[in-house]
Enzyme design. Sequence first.
Site, PDB file in Angstrom:
ATOM      1  N   GLY A  29       0.886  -1.155   0.000  1.00 45.11           N
ATOM      2  CA  GLY A  29       0.000   0.000   0.000  1.00 45.11           C
ATOM      3  C   GLY A  29       0.923   1.203   0.000  1.00 45.11           C
ATOM      4  N   CYS A  30       0.460   2.412  -0.199  1.00 40.43           N
ATOM      5  CA  CYS A  30       1.430   3.496  -0.296  1.00 40.43           C
ATOM      6  C   CYS A  30       0.784   4.866  -0.382  1.00 40.43           C
ATOM      7  CB  CYS A  30       2.302   3.357  -1.540  1.00 40.43           C
ATOM      8  SG  CYS A  30       3.328   1.898  -1.517  1.00 40.43           S
ATOM      9  N   ALA A  31       1.662   5.889  -0.313  1.00 38.21           N
ATOM     10  CA  ALA A  31       1.274   7.271  -0.613  1.00 38.21           C
ATOM     11  C   ALA A  31       2.096   7.732  -1.803  1.00 38.21           C
ATOM     12  CB  ALA A  31       1.569   8.165   0.577  1.00 38.21           C
ATOM     13  N   ARG A  58       0.118   6.695   5.569  1.00 36.37           N
ATOM     14  CA  ARG A  58      -0.009   5.782   4.438  1.00 36.37           C
ATOM     15  C   ARG A  58       1.268   4.972   4.233  1.00 36.37           C
ATOM     16  NH1 ARG A  58      -4.559   6.605   1.391  1.00 36.37           N
ATOM     17  NH2 ARG A  58      -3.693   5.225  -0.189  1.00 36.37           N
TER      18      ARG A  58
END
Lengths: 386, 150, 505
Positions: A29-31, A58
Amino acid sequence: MDDAQTIPDDQWRPDRHQKSQRDEKDQSGCAICGLLNEDGSLVDGGLIIRAIANMHDRSNGLGGGFAAYGIYPQWKSWYAFHLMFDHDAARRQTESYLETVFQVAHQEAIPTAHLEVIRQRPILVRYFLLPKEELRARHYDLTDDDIVMMNVMHINKTIDGAFVFSSGRNMGCFKGVGYPEDIGRFYRLDEYQAHLWTAHGRFPTNTTGWWGGAHPFGILDWAVVHNGEVSSYGKNRSYLANFGYQCTMHTDTEVIGYLFDLLVRKHHLPIEMACQAVAPPLWSRIEQMPPAERQLLQTLRIIYGGALLNGPFSIVVSHAGGLIGLNDRIKLRPMVAARRGASLYVASEEAALRLMCPSPDLIWRPAGGVPVIGRLQSQPQEVSVA
Amino acid sequence: MKRIYAREDLCLGCRLCEIHCLVAHSKSRRIISAMTREKGQITPRCKVEESGQVTFALQCRHCEHARCLEACMTGAITRDPATGVVLHNADKCVGCWMCLMSCPVGAIQRGREGHVASKCDLCQGEAAPVCVANCPNEALLFEDREERKK
Amino acid sequence: MRKWLVEPDFILTRDPDRCINCQVCVRQCANDVHVHDEEADLVQSDSEKCVGCHRCAALCPTQAISIEKASLEFRPNGNWTADRIRAVYKQAEGGGILLSGMGNDQTLPVLWDHMVLNASQVTNPSIDPLREPMELVTYLGRKPDRLELNRDANGKVSLATELAPQLRLETPIMFSAMSYGSISYNASFSLARAAQAAGTFANTGEGGLHKDFRPYAKNLIVQVASGRFGVDPDYLNVAAAVEIKIGQGAKPGIGGHLPAEKVDAQVSATRMIPERTDALSPAPHHDIYSIEDLRQLIYGIKEATQYTKPVCVKISAVHNVAAIASGAVRAGADIVAIDGFRGGTGAAPTVIRDNVGIPIELALAAVDARLRDEGIRHQASIVAAGSFRSSADVIKAIALGADAVYIGTAALVAMGCHLCQKCYTGKCNWGIATQDPMLTKRLNADVATRRLSNLLRGWSLEIKEMLGGMGINAIESLRGNREHLRGIALSDRDLNILGIKAAGE
């Protein structure tokens, strides 16, 4: 063997040593966020660091990184290689290899700051290179870009402990294990001036973080920051193998970079069509298009079935000519975009967007598969490097 | 009205239609009892006609101009005004066999139930006649072809 | 002389409490197993003739019939099994080649059953096909490696690429080659109609194209086999695609065999051969003794059809299948069909059916990898064949690299086939593999078409569910995506050839 010079504890990249016979993809998952001044005006790295920091939750501290364009104006015709080495032996081996194929105009340690939270850092060096004349003559059928890419893959695949993580001209990727804002400070990005910045905060779910696995993924002047998972990874990888791209980096993000390189640089597709190849309209929608458009899209989809990126993603792909923000076809990951004047902003969350651009002319939520495209209109300003 | 139509090109000649018709008109309405204890006392209203490779199941056509109805002297054969089905009332039948004589397709038989005639009633009360419902090859169709023509 | 050593395969039992003497079984058995004894008014059965097709049991209105494997046990012997002993008895009686119908029935490992699929959890949302679009559309045919565009003075782009002819499939499942002659008119007709209804294709096999099936030709692939039955320019031009049959999974290395009993007037007219003669296809094409000859035939067909139709080359999966497939692609094949050793047939020598060829799972993986290594994977589509028993087998084949699959046996089973393996006798009680008019009318083409359509629909829905589970919403993203497969209880060598990881990795 010169064991004395080898750092015995290189656990900062543990899975490098567990590389299985087959490549793995990494789920995370990420920003993400990016900004582009289409007029070429420059801005330092402080803003993008604050923007990505505003989405702190995030990421989980296992990876952060940035790409910056226009940062090496005095070396702008030279390929800027950013390398990380596990140990001096790898560095020596790599450097002697580089000297055989490239003219090295300049090399230096990548400037970093001492930060308590950034640990077990690899040796970080940058080189400014061009293929040697004899190499160009031997590979008369290849462009400089082709030769560079071939050698990046060669180093990453064959030299144990060496990793090229940036190889474009007048741009650079900066990444590592840590929260992105710490990585930004570690690389002293506030000292760089760029017209285009992208940033990434990582939340890997199934691998421990390693420096090379952080985003952006960079090849030539392409840099990709990616939130999501490429469910079509196995397909994309085997499709790319047809064209000589070898996936060696244990991350699904690399296929995105290679796909854009293939579609835009090698196959000369307009950016919009490259986006339609990786996130095509549904067949049922294509059926309803006017005949000429329908035939074009049908043919595009038939030919580039292997380039379709499936699974949830939001990505910012940056290159010398600008920036592309794109979501998967059914928008399973967040992305918002804004414009103010000649500046374009994209981010996972509005929080980051508003930080970069408190009063936008336009702010919108791009639909799935509909790209946000920013183009550099003029050459970036020339200033001396920090 | 909905009638039964046979597709002789698909009829297997298995006679399951006869068996299920007999069971449907038996007292027990259970196949083993009907086909063993009651067998001699019930007439299957549908009959498989066979000649060489051609087979098909025949039942009362429920003719628009039903000659049996005109020939019946006791009023045992009547037409349901609502559905158009030609019905036979065994209580009123005296077994004169005029209906058998007048039927152009031979669909009426002497019944085993007594000295009375026997004919298809399209399984009144069922969603579809049991011969149709139980044909393993869908060689019997129950449909309204006049409606379709319109 | 009585064949006293040939023992029955099945024992048929009739429950006297349930039998109602209705004689449905008598009227249904083409093998004369059931006889009505008029005097005793009793139905009696001769188990020795029973082939285990269940026709009588399926139609028995009281479920009075049960059929069991004959329990005449030999002394236990892991080497000389009952089947092998009985085969020797049969051969000693007749002295000929033992024949079988359908595919390899030996208990060799089925690798599909050793592969499992992936599904999304947390990091990647699964997609619900009831609520989100899910695309199974598949194009078969040669693809260029890149798109070419024209750019006008204003920079506006238009299409320059002229795509080679493609077959568009709404679902990646086609009906495998089954010739009219080996199967009945109604069976062929049903396959053609179901293919049209589902937006896919049926293969005519090598038996020519009955004139009645012309209206469905847009959904038919016509076959050119070594016997060249029914082949003329019109046959080639009316179809959607042409398939050159080099081999068949059930009988690699030998040609087709249609016994004279099945060659009636209609079959004779369609195949362009005399009535009641054996239709024997030569083992090789006598104009193809090497790869360059195959190229000539491929281009001969392309010339004859003005390059408007994809040309498919069907080969059976044999040891060096990858090299052969690569050769076929380089010879100009737009589609390569690979038929694994479990593929079916109307008639084959049992010894060949059960011992020649390799599993489709390994052949497919090897061919896909080889074509990729050579950088020619896009130049031809791969169609896998050779026993797909469920939608799971189909989706696993696609993940291994197939563009689409051919189903033959599954389609026959959908129409009622019980795999009694007696297709070559022409006495198919289900009206499928026969030309006897009393038997062929048992297959109602409307019913069979509906059942085939239902099968395709059901499998397609299941494929969509599984794709959605993997977080994928277009089938092309699973094609050759071996990351979504894992092996269970396979050797390292098998995993290596399949190009998949072991479960847990």
